[in-house]
Design an enzyme around this catalytic site. Structure first.
Site, short mmCIF file in Angstrom:
data_model
loop_
_atom_site.label_atom_id
_atom_site.label_comp_id
_atom_site.label_asym_id
_atom_site.label_seq_id
_atom_site.Cartn_x
_atom_site.Cartn_y
_atom_site.Cartn_z
N ASP A 53 0.81 -1.22 0.00
CA ASP A 53 0.00 0.00 0.00
C ASP A 53 0.85 1.27 0.00
O ASP A 53 0.42 2.33 0.46
CB ASP A 53 -0.93 0.01 1.22
CG ASP A 53 -0.17 -0.08 2.55
OD1 ASP A 53 1.00 -0.48 2.53
OD2 ASP A 53 -0.75 0.26 3.59
N TYR B 181 1.69 4.37 14.39
CA TYR B 181 3.01 4.95 14.21
C TYR B 181 3.27 6.04 15.26
O TYR B 181 3.02 7.22 15.01
CB TYR B 181 3.14 5.58 12.82
CG TYR B 181 3.00 4.61 11.67
CD1 TYR B 181 4.08 3.86 11.23
CD2 TYR B 181 1.77 4.43 11.04
CE1 TYR B 181 3.95 2.97 10.17
CE2 TYR B 181 1.63 3.54 9.98
CZ TYR B 181 2.72 2.81 9.55
OH TYR B 181 2.58 1.93 8.51
N LYS C 146 -0.40 -3.33 14.18
CA LYS C 146 0.98 -3.35 13.69
C LYS C 146 1.75 -2.23 14.37
O LYS C 146 1.29 -1.10 14.46
CB LYS C 146 0.98 -3.13 12.17
CG LYS C 146 2.31 -2.76 11.57
CD LYS C 146 2.14 -2.33 10.11
CE LYS C 146 3.26 -1.42 9.68
NZ LYS C 146 3.08 -0.95 8.29
#
Length: 255
Positions: free
Chosen positions: A26, A141, A172
């Site tokens: 992606d 993130y 993730k």
């Protein structure tokens, strides 16, 4: 009822052993030149039979005819040029109509008030996905002021817990500074934690990082650049799948 459906669909991504290996494809918004031949790259990656792949919604129609049985399709519905300041770029119903099995949301966290807006975006997407019984992969993130991804375990733990509390199915995360600190991250997160592949690195180095994470309770990985930029993406997927699914430490990774 919706969340029961998401558990069923999540089972198409996570194996019976609770582990999974996902290839991220992606990168086209944040890194437009990440790979040139889209169809060839998709074919090579899918030939390795990962548990799932992540693609932007506009490429769902190109990858759907190529995917093998058993490879789940996760639609990335957020993004931004340059990768900072993610925005919602697609809807759950829209990507379901294109064959997606799950959706992915990217969330930037700076440890500031702006994090509330980022989590609101995640919560909104989780709510929409839940209405259709669709699992959500939260790509968290935690960043420094200069936008660099942090390796501070306290902030990584917080990001993991945020994803779980808001209702994501999988999260993730970047690796903490010390591999042993993964245990602490996993202890605070009740949903499966996946290692972020990050920047391209030699496969032996990635294999070692993955082994250390798995030993601490991490359930798998989401890897992009180290796979699709390798000399043989199919072999890269196969070798990393062996490490994740069977914990096979004898796998000899090609550099």
């Amino acid at each position: 009822m919706g969340y029961r459906g998401s558990d069923v669909r999540c089972g198409n991504i996570v194996g019976s052993d609770g582990r999974c290996f996902i290839v991220a494809l992606d990168h086209g918004l944040t890194m437009p030149m990440a790979f040139a031949d889209v169809d060839k790259t998709f074919e090579l990656v899918l030939s390795g039979r990962p548990d799932a792949v992540v693609v932007q919604k506009g490429l769902l129609g190109r990858i759907e005819p190529l995917r093998r049985r058993g490879v789940a399709l996760i639609a990335q519905i957020t993004g931004s040029p340059g990768g900072i300041g993610k925005r919602l770029l697609g809807g759950v119903q829209e990507v379901l109509a294109c064959g997606a099995d799950a959706v992915s949301i990217q969330v930037d966290l700076y440890g500031q008030q702006a994090d509330a807006e980022a989590l609101e975006l995640l919560a909104s997407a989780v709510g929409s996905a839940g209405s259709f019984g669709v699992p959500v992969l939260a790509m968290m993130y935690p960043r420094e002021a200069d936008h660099a991804v942090t390796r501070d375990v306290q902030r990584i733990k917080a990001a993991a817990r945020y994803a779980a509390e808001v209702g994501a199915s999988l999260v993730k995360l970047p690796a903490p500074a010390s591999p042993e600190e993964w245990s602490d991250v996993v202890r605070y997160c009740p949903i499966p934690v996946l290692l972020a592949g990050g920047a391209k690195m030699p496969l032996p180095q990635l294999g070692d990082a993955l082994a250390a994470a798995l030993a601490c309770g991490v359930r798998g990985a989401v890897v992009g650049r180290s796979v699709f930029s390798s000399s043989n993406p199919t072999s890269a997927v196969t070798e990393l799948m062996q490490r994740v699914q069977r914990g096979d430490l004898s796998v000899k990774f090609r550099a």
